[in-house]
Design a protein around this motif. Structure first.
Motif, mmCIF file in Angstrom:
data_model
loop_
_atom_site.group_PDB
_atom_site.id
_atom_site.type_symbol
_atom_site.label_atom_id
_atom_site.label_comp_id
_atom_site.label_asym_id
_atom_site.label_seq_id
_atom_site.Cartn_x
_atom_site.Cartn_y
_atom_site.Cartn_z
ATOM 1 N N SER A 9 56.097 -58.169 -26.772
ATOM 2 C CA SER A 9 57.362 -59.164 -28.339
ATOM 3 C C SER A 9 59.130 -58.826 -27.353
ATOM 4 O O SER A 9 59.460 -59.286 -28.052
ATOM 5 C CB SER A 9 56.812 -58.359 -29.237
ATOM 6 O OG SER A 9 57.552 -56.893 -29.860
ATOM 7 N N GLY A 53 59.184 -61.386 -32.466
ATOM 8 C CA GLY A 53 58.359 -61.528 -31.642
ATOM 9 C C GLY A 53 58.211 -62.618 -30.747
ATOM 10 O O GLY A 53 59.803 -63.375 -30.587
ATOM 11 N N THR A 77 55.152 -62.039 -38.585
ATOM 12 C CA THR A 77 54.124 -61.652 -36.811
ATOM 13 C C THR A 77 52.994 -63.075 -36.560
ATOM 14 O O THR A 77 52.680 -62.353 -35.954
ATOM 15 C CB THR A 77 54.325 -60.223 -36.470
ATOM 16 O OG1 THR A 77 53.520 -59.455 -37.259
ATOM 17 C CG2 THR A 77 55.237 -59.825 -36.598
#
Length: 319
Positions: free
Chosen positions: A56, A219, A309
């Motif tokens: 991420s 993310g 996420t």
């Protein structure tokens, strides 16, 4: 000021409060955007947790703060200065990114002595740091012979060596036993209580829920959430109101009529989502329904994190 020992209250409040400021921070590797236009402030006096799936951009972001990677665009500043412009960086910023990034032939003590000498830190700090992390008896062991947990402790000692105002930790509890994990939690909270800036990443949601005051969730290189931890948890769909009543079935009908999402979990129990406790109580009162319990059931941080996420996991197993 001596190092923090986790038992008891913090010894004092720091006189200088330092903030990490990221502005439009972006990092590209060819056609891959690892970090995309991140802007945020990491404030002193609290533990800021840094969460995100693998890939991420967490480690890349931390590396840019510490000058190990250069941003494609944007800035990462510590109290208005780039890390590279700080004359004695270990006296301002302490960091643990890779516990094994130590010359394997050096003893733990000699490793810290070399770091202290390079930053003008008194040698007495070496013994203090070793004592703080519980490595005094292992000070003569070569770094290459240390277990992962002991290496983590040595990395934390290095971060604390210069008594810095800013501390950055990437997965600090990796390899530690339960007692060590609890020790790191207490250490992080003690450092923040002194007024230091503490920025820590971890994949252990249960531990982060006990440690962090504020969360930054990213993310695919973008900030998804930047808020106090309780706000993040409260915003989860898994947060519900538990209602117990001998007239649960009747109350369910009244709540549904008010367009409130409700499900019956037992003959005398309901789970209500998307409504305030006061709203449910008022509806029950107006309907003449007796209540035996009306309580908030918060989601776990893990549940809230997985919701946030869900669309940003780059490497996920097939379910």
């Amino acid at each position: 000021m001596p190092f923090v020992h986790c038992a008891g209250p913090p010894v004092s409040v720091r006189s200088i409060a330092m903030t990490i400021t990221l502005t439009g921070l972006t990092k590209r590797y060819g056609s891959t955007v690892a970090v995309h236009d991140i802007s945020l402030q990491i404030a002193p006096g609290k533990v800021t947790g840094f969460l995100g799936p693998n890939g991420s951009g967490k480690s890349t972001t931390m590396r840019m703060i510490l000058g190990l990677d250069h941003p494609t665009s944007g800035t990462a500043l510590i109290n208005g200065r780039r890390y590279a412009d700080i004359r004695h960086p270990l006296r301002t910023v302490g960091a643990l990114l890779d516990a094994k990034a130590v010359h394997p032939g050096r003893t733990a003590r000699n490793h810290l002595r070399a770091m202290a000498a390079s930053n003008g830190i008194p040698e007495r700090r070496v013994s203090e740091a070793l004592e703080t992390v519980g490595l005094t008896t292992a000070a003569g062991k070569r770094a290459g012979t240390l277990s992962l947990g002991m290496s983590q402790r040595l990395g934390i000692a290095e971060a604390l060596l210069g008594d810095p105002e800013v501390l950055i930790f990437d997965e600090p509890v990796n390899g530690l036993d339960p007692d060590g994990v609890r020790w790191v939690r207490q250490l992080m909270r003690s450092l923040a209580a002194e007024g230091r800036t503490v920025f820590v990443s971890s994949h252990l949601m249960s531990e982060m829920q006990l440690t962090a005051d504020h969360l930054v969730v990213i993310g695919k290189g973008r900030v998804i959430r930047d808020a106090p931890i309780q706000q993040v948890i409260a915003g989860s769909a898994a947060t519900e109101i538990r209602v117990r009543s001998p007239q649960a079935e009747a109350l369910r009908g009244h709540l549904a009529a008010a367009s409130i999402t409700v499900r019956q979990t037992a003959p005398d129990e309901l789970a209500v989502a998307g409504a305030r406790i006061e709203q449910i109580g008022d509806i029950a009162y107006a309907a003449g329904v007796r209540l035996h319990e009306l309580s908030r059931q918060d989601a776990s941080l893990e549940e809230a994190y997985l919701e946030l996420t869900a669309n940003d996991v780059e490497y996920g197993a097939v379910r």
